[in-house]
Design a protein around this motif. Structure first.
Motif, PDB file in Angstrom:
ATOM      1  N   SER A 237       2.797  -5.920  -2.673  1.00  0.00           N
ATOM      2  CA  SER A 237       2.340  -6.483  -1.397  1.00  0.00           C
ATOM      3  C   SER A 237       3.178  -5.974  -0.239  1.00  0.00           C
ATOM      4  O   SER A 237       2.650  -5.649   0.836  1.00  0.00           O
ATOM      5  CB  SER A 237       2.383  -8.015  -1.454  1.00  0.00           C
ATOM      6  OG  SER A 237       1.529  -8.522  -2.456  1.00  0.00           O
TER       7      SER A 237
ATOM      8  N   PHE B  52      -8.134 -17.691  -8.690  1.00  0.00           N
ATOM      9  CA  PHE B  52      -6.926 -17.396  -7.925  1.00  0.00           C
ATOM     10  C   PHE B  52      -5.792 -18.306  -8.374  1.00  0.00           C
ATOM     11  O   PHE B  52      -5.963 -19.531  -8.429  1.00  0.00           O
ATOM     12  CB  PHE B  52      -7.177 -17.604  -6.424  1.00  0.00           C
ATOM     13  CG  PHE B  52      -8.188 -16.664  -5.844  1.00  0.00           C
ATOM     14  CD1 PHE B  52      -7.835 -15.368  -5.496  1.00  0.00           C
ATOM     15  CD2 PHE B  52      -9.513 -17.061  -5.652  1.00  0.00           C
ATOM     16  CE1 PHE B  52      -8.775 -14.495  -4.967  1.00  0.00           C
ATOM     17  CE2 PHE B  52     -10.455 -16.196  -5.119  1.00  0.00           C
ATOM     18  CZ  PHE B  52     -10.082 -14.912  -4.787  1.00  0.00           C
TER      19      PHE B  52
ATOM     20  N   SER C 171      -1.022 -14.080  -5.937  1.00  0.00           N
ATOM     21  CA  SER C 171      -0.269 -13.998  -7.188  1.00  0.00           C
ATOM     22  C   SER C 171       1.210 -13.715  -6.938  1.00  0.00           C
ATOM     23  O   SER C 171       2.061 -14.083  -7.749  1.00  0.00           O
ATOM     24  CB  SER C 171      -0.857 -12.911  -8.088  1.00  0.00           C
ATOM     25  OG  SER C 171      -2.194 -13.210  -8.432  1.00  0.00           O
TER      26      SER C 171
ATOM     27  N   TRP D 171      -6.177 -11.612  -4.125  1.00  0.00           N
ATOM     28  CA  TRP D 171      -5.675 -12.108  -5.409  1.00  0.00           C
ATOM     29  C   TRP D 171      -4.242 -11.657  -5.652  1.00  0.00           C
ATOM     30  O   TRP D 171      -3.400 -12.438  -6.111  1.00  0.00           O
ATOM     31  CB  TRP D 171      -6.591 -11.597  -6.525  1.00  0.00           C
ATOM     32  CG  TRP D 171      -6.234 -12.147  -7.881  1.00  0.00           C
ATOM     33  CD1 TRP D 171      -6.679 -13.305  -8.444  1.00  0.00           C
ATOM     34  CD2 TRP D 171      -5.355 -11.556  -8.844  1.00  0.00           C
ATOM     35  NE1 TRP D 171      -6.138 -13.476  -9.697  1.00  0.00           N
ATOM     36  CE2 TRP D 171      -5.311 -12.415  -9.965  1.00  0.00           C
ATOM     37  CE3 TRP D 171      -4.594 -10.387  -8.863  1.00  0.00           C
ATOM     38  CZ2 TRP D 171      -4.558 -12.145 -11.083  1.00  0.00           C
ATOM     39  CZ3 TRP D 171      -3.828 -10.104  -9.990  1.00  0.00           C
ATOM     40  CH2 TRP D 171      -3.818 -10.968 -11.083  1.00  0.00           C
ATOM     41  N   MET D 172      -3.949 -10.401  -5.331  1.00  0.00           N
ATOM     42  CA  MET D 172      -2.592  -9.893  -5.511  1.00  0.00           C
ATOM     43  C   MET D 172      -1.604 -10.633  -4.614  1.00  0.00           C
ATOM     44  O   MET D 172      -0.496 -10.989  -5.035  1.00  0.00           O
ATOM     45  CB  MET D 172      -2.545  -8.396  -5.209  1.00  0.00           C
ATOM     46  CG  MET D 172      -1.169  -7.772  -5.368  1.00  0.00           C
ATOM     47  SD  MET D 172      -1.137  -6.030  -4.874  1.00  0.00           S
ATOM     48  CE  MET D 172      -1.401  -6.185  -3.094  1.00  0.00           C
TER      49      MET D 172
ATOM     50  N   THR E  31     -14.004  -5.238  -1.880  1.00  0.00           N
ATOM     51  CA  THR E  31     -12.791  -4.448  -1.673  1.00  0.00           C
ATOM     52  C   THR E  31     -11.590  -5.322  -1.364  1.00  0.00           C
ATOM     53  O   THR E  31     -10.474  -5.060  -1.839  1.00  0.00           O
ATOM     54  CB  THR E  31     -13.014  -3.450  -0.517  1.00  0.00           C
ATOM     55  OG1 THR E  31     -14.150  -2.631  -0.810  1.00  0.00           O
ATOM     56  CG2 THR E  31     -11.787  -2.568  -0.322  1.00  0.00           C
TER      57      THR E  31
ATOM     58  N   PHE F  47       3.701  -7.889  -8.176  1.00  0.00           N
ATOM     59  CA  PHE F  47       2.748  -8.150  -7.095  1.00  0.00           C
ATOM     60  C   PHE F  47       3.456  -8.349  -5.760  1.00  0.00           C
ATOM     61  O   PHE F  47       2.945  -7.956  -4.705  1.00  0.00           O
ATOM     62  CB  PHE F  47       1.889  -9.369  -7.430  1.00  0.00           C
ATOM     63  CG  PHE F  47       0.978  -9.164  -8.597  1.00  0.00           C
ATOM     64  CD1 PHE F  47       0.427  -7.910  -8.856  1.00  0.00           C
ATOM     65  CD2 PHE F  47       0.666 -10.206  -9.467  1.00  0.00           C
ATOM     66  CE1 PHE F  47      -0.410  -7.704  -9.929  1.00  0.00           C
ATOM     67  CE2 PHE F  47      -0.169 -10.004 -10.539  1.00  0.00           C
ATOM     68  CZ  PHE F  47      -0.711  -8.762 -10.787  1.00  0.00           C
TER      69      PHE F  47
ATOM     70  N   VAL G 158     -11.134  -8.728  -1.996  1.00  0.00           N
ATOM     71  CA  VAL G 158     -10.784  -9.781  -2.955  1.00  0.00           C
ATOM     72  C   VAL G 158      -9.601  -9.414  -3.845  1.00  0.00           C
ATOM     73  O   VAL G 158      -8.683 -10.237  -4.034  1.00  0.00           O
ATOM     74  CB  VAL G 158     -12.016 -10.160  -3.813  1.00  0.00           C
ATOM     75  CG1 VAL G 158     -11.602 -10.951  -5.058  1.00  0.00           C
ATOM     76  CG2 VAL G 158     -12.985 -10.989  -2.989  1.00  0.00           C
ATOM     77  N   PRO G 159      -9.528  -8.200  -4.423  1.00  0.00           N
ATOM     78  CA  PRO G 159      -8.340  -7.876  -5.246  1.00  0.00           C
ATOM     79  C   PRO G 159      -7.027  -7.954  -4.475  1.00  0.00           C
ATOM     80  O   PRO G 159      -5.998  -8.368  -5.038  1.00  0.00           O
ATOM     81  CB  PRO G 159      -8.632  -6.434  -5.712  1.00  0.00           C
ATOM     82  CG  PRO G 159     -10.103  -6.308  -5.647  1.00  0.00           C
ATOM     83  CD  PRO G 159     -10.528  -7.125  -4.471  1.00  0.00           C
ATOM     84  N   PHE G 160      -7.046  -7.568  -3.202  1.00  0.00           N
ATOM     85  CA  PHE G 160      -5.823  -7.657  -2.409  1.00  0.00           C
ATOM     86  C   PHE G 160      -5.440  -9.116  -2.144  1.00  0.00           C
ATOM     87  O   PHE G 160      -4.255  -9.464  -2.155  1.00  0.00           O
ATOM     88  CB  PHE G 160      -6.012  -6.908  -1.085  1.00  0.00           C
ATOM     89  CG  PHE G 160      -6.089  -5.414  -1.226  1.00  0.00           C
ATOM     90  CD1 PHE G 160      -4.926  -4.654  -1.317  1.00  0.00           C
ATOM     91  CD2 PHE G 160      -7.308  -4.770  -1.292  1.00  0.00           C
ATOM     92  CE1 PHE G 160      -4.987  -3.278  -1.469  1.00  0.00           C
ATOM     93  CE2 PHE G 160      -7.380  -3.398  -1.435  1.00  0.00           C
ATOM     94  CZ  PHE G 160      -6.217  -2.650  -1.530  1.00  0.00           C
TER      95      PHE G 160
ATOM     96  N   TYR H 114       4.939  -9.904 -13.674  1.00  0.00           N
ATOM     97  CA  TYR H 114       3.779  -9.736 -12.809  1.00  0.00           C
ATOM     98  C   TYR H 114       4.029 -10.270 -11.407  1.00  0.00           C
ATOM     99  O   TYR H 114       3.609  -9.670 -10.415  1.00  0.00           O
ATOM    100  CB  TYR H 114       2.562 -10.430 -13.420  1.00  0.00           C
ATOM    101  CG  TYR H 114       2.035  -9.759 -14.661  1.00  0.00           C
ATOM    102  CD1 TYR H 114       1.339  -8.561 -14.575  1.00  0.00           C
ATOM    103  CD2 TYR H 114       2.238 -10.321 -15.918  1.00  0.00           C
ATOM    104  CE1 TYR H 114       0.856  -7.937 -15.709  1.00  0.00           C
ATOM    105  CE2 TYR H 114       1.760  -9.706 -17.056  1.00  0.00           C
ATOM    106  CZ  TYR H 114       1.068  -8.512 -16.961  1.00  0.00           C
ATOM    107  OH  TYR H 114       0.600  -7.894 -18.089  1.00  0.00           O
TER     108      TYR H 114
END
Length: 274
Positions: free
Chosen positions: A247, A49, A33, A29-30, A23, A243, A25-27, A239
Motif C-alpha cells: 500500500s 473485506f 487488509s 481490499w488490500m 479494477t 499488504f 476493488v482489489p486495491f 500478509y
C-alpha cells in the motif's frame, strides 16, 4: 438518431463504471487488509473485506524489514533513471527530428528495432557484461543499462517533429547554437512528452524486480520490489505486513500520476502521431 446516441452513451458509461469498480476493488481490499491481523485476513468464514483493527502491520514493516531504507533506495534509483532517460531521449529525439544527416532514417530504424527484441533475451549478455566490468552489487549496474530508451526516443521524435522548423531557423539566425536551442526551445515546448515519459519510466523502474534481484546482493542496497519477498517466510507469509508495504509502495506512483495527469494524456497523444 439522438435517442440511440444517448442510449449508447448510457451503456458505455455503465460499462466504464463496472470496469472501474472491478479494477478498484482489489486495491480497496488490500488497503483494508493492511490494517487487519493475519488471522482476520486468512479466515475462511469471514466476509469479503477483513475488518481493520490494527496499525501494527505498518509499525512492524519498519521494525522487521527496514522498510524505509528499501523505499529510499527504490525512490533514488527510479528518480535518477527517470531523469537520465528523459534527457537522453529528448536529446536523441531532437537529433532524429530536426537534424539532417546521411543515414538518419536507417539509424532511427535500428533504434526502433531494439524495441522488438524481448528484454529476457538480453539478460544473460548484460549479466556477463556487468560481471566483466565488476559492477555487480552496485547501483551502476542498474543505471547504465537503462541510459537510453528507444520508446522515449520515439515519443520525443514524434512530438518534436511538429515544432516549426522556422522557429529553430530564427533562433539560429540570432546566433543560438544547437545546444542552446535544445535547452531553451525544445525542452520547454516538450513538457507534455516529458511528463508522459516520466510516468512510464518511473513506474517501470519502481516495479522492476528481476534485474535488481540479479544485480544487488547487499540487503542494505536492495530495492523495495525485491524486498517485498522478505515477507514470505519458510513456514508462512506475513500478509498484513505485505499488504501494508505494498500500500505504501504505490503511493509515489499515484502522486506522480495525479500531478502530471493532464500532461500525461497530452504527451501520449503528442507522441502517438506526427
Amino acid at each position: 438518431m439522438k435517442t440511440r446516441r444517448k442510449i449508447g452513451s448510457v451503456i458505455l458509461t455503465i460499462l466504464l463504471f463496472v470496469v472501474a469498480f472491478v479494477t478498484v476493488v482489489p486495491f480497496i481490499w488490500m488497503l483494508l487488509s493492511s490494517f487487519a491481523p493475519n488471522s482476520e485476513i486468512v479466515k475462511v468464514a469471514g466476509g469479503l473485506f477483513p475488518a481493520p483493527s490494527t496499525v501494527g502491520n505498518y509499525v512492524g514493516i519498519q521494525q522487521k524489514f527496514d522498510f524505509l531504507r528499501l523505499f529510499a533506495n527504490s525512490l533514488f534509483i527510479a528518480t535518477v533513471k527517470t531523469v537520465i532517460v528523459i534527457y537522453t531521449s529528448a536529446a536523441l529525439g531532437f537529433v532524429f527530428a530536426k537534424m539532417r544527416f546521411r543515414g538518419r532514417n536507417l539509424l532511427f530504424g535500428v533504434v526502433m528495432s531494439t524495441m522488438m527484441v524481448p528484454w529476457a533475451v538480453t539478460i544473460i549478455p548484460q549479466y556477463e557484461m556487468m560481471t566483466q566490468f565488476g559492477w555487480l552489487d552496485t547501483y551502476t549496474s542498474l543505471i547504465v543499462p537503462s541510459l537510453i530508451s528507444a520508446f522515449g526516443i520515439f515519443m520525443f521524435r514524434q512530438s518534436i517533429s511538429v515544432i516549426p522548423d522556422e522557429l529553430i531557423e530564427a533562433a539560429k539566425l540570432d546566433g543560438a547554437s544547437d545546444t542552446r536551442i535544445f535547452h531553451r526551445i525544445i525542452l520547454p515546448m516538450s513538457h507534455n512528452t516529458i511528463a508522459a515519459l516520466a510516468i512510464f519510466t518511473f513506474l517501470w523502474n519502481w516495479e522492476d524486480y528481476l534485474w535488481p534481484f540479479l544485480m544487488i546482493t547487499d540487503e542494505k542496497k536492495q530495492l523495495l520490489a525485491v524486498g517485498l519477498k522478505l515477507f514470505n517466510g519458510q513456514y508462512g507469509t506475513d500478509y498484513g505486513g505485505l499488504f501494508a508495504a505494498t500500500s505504501l509502495a504505490i503511493v509515489p506512483v499515484i502522486i506522480i500520476y495525479l500531478i502530471f495527469q493532464k500532461q500525461f494524456i497530452a504527451g501520449v497523444a503528442a507522441g502517438s502521431g506526427k
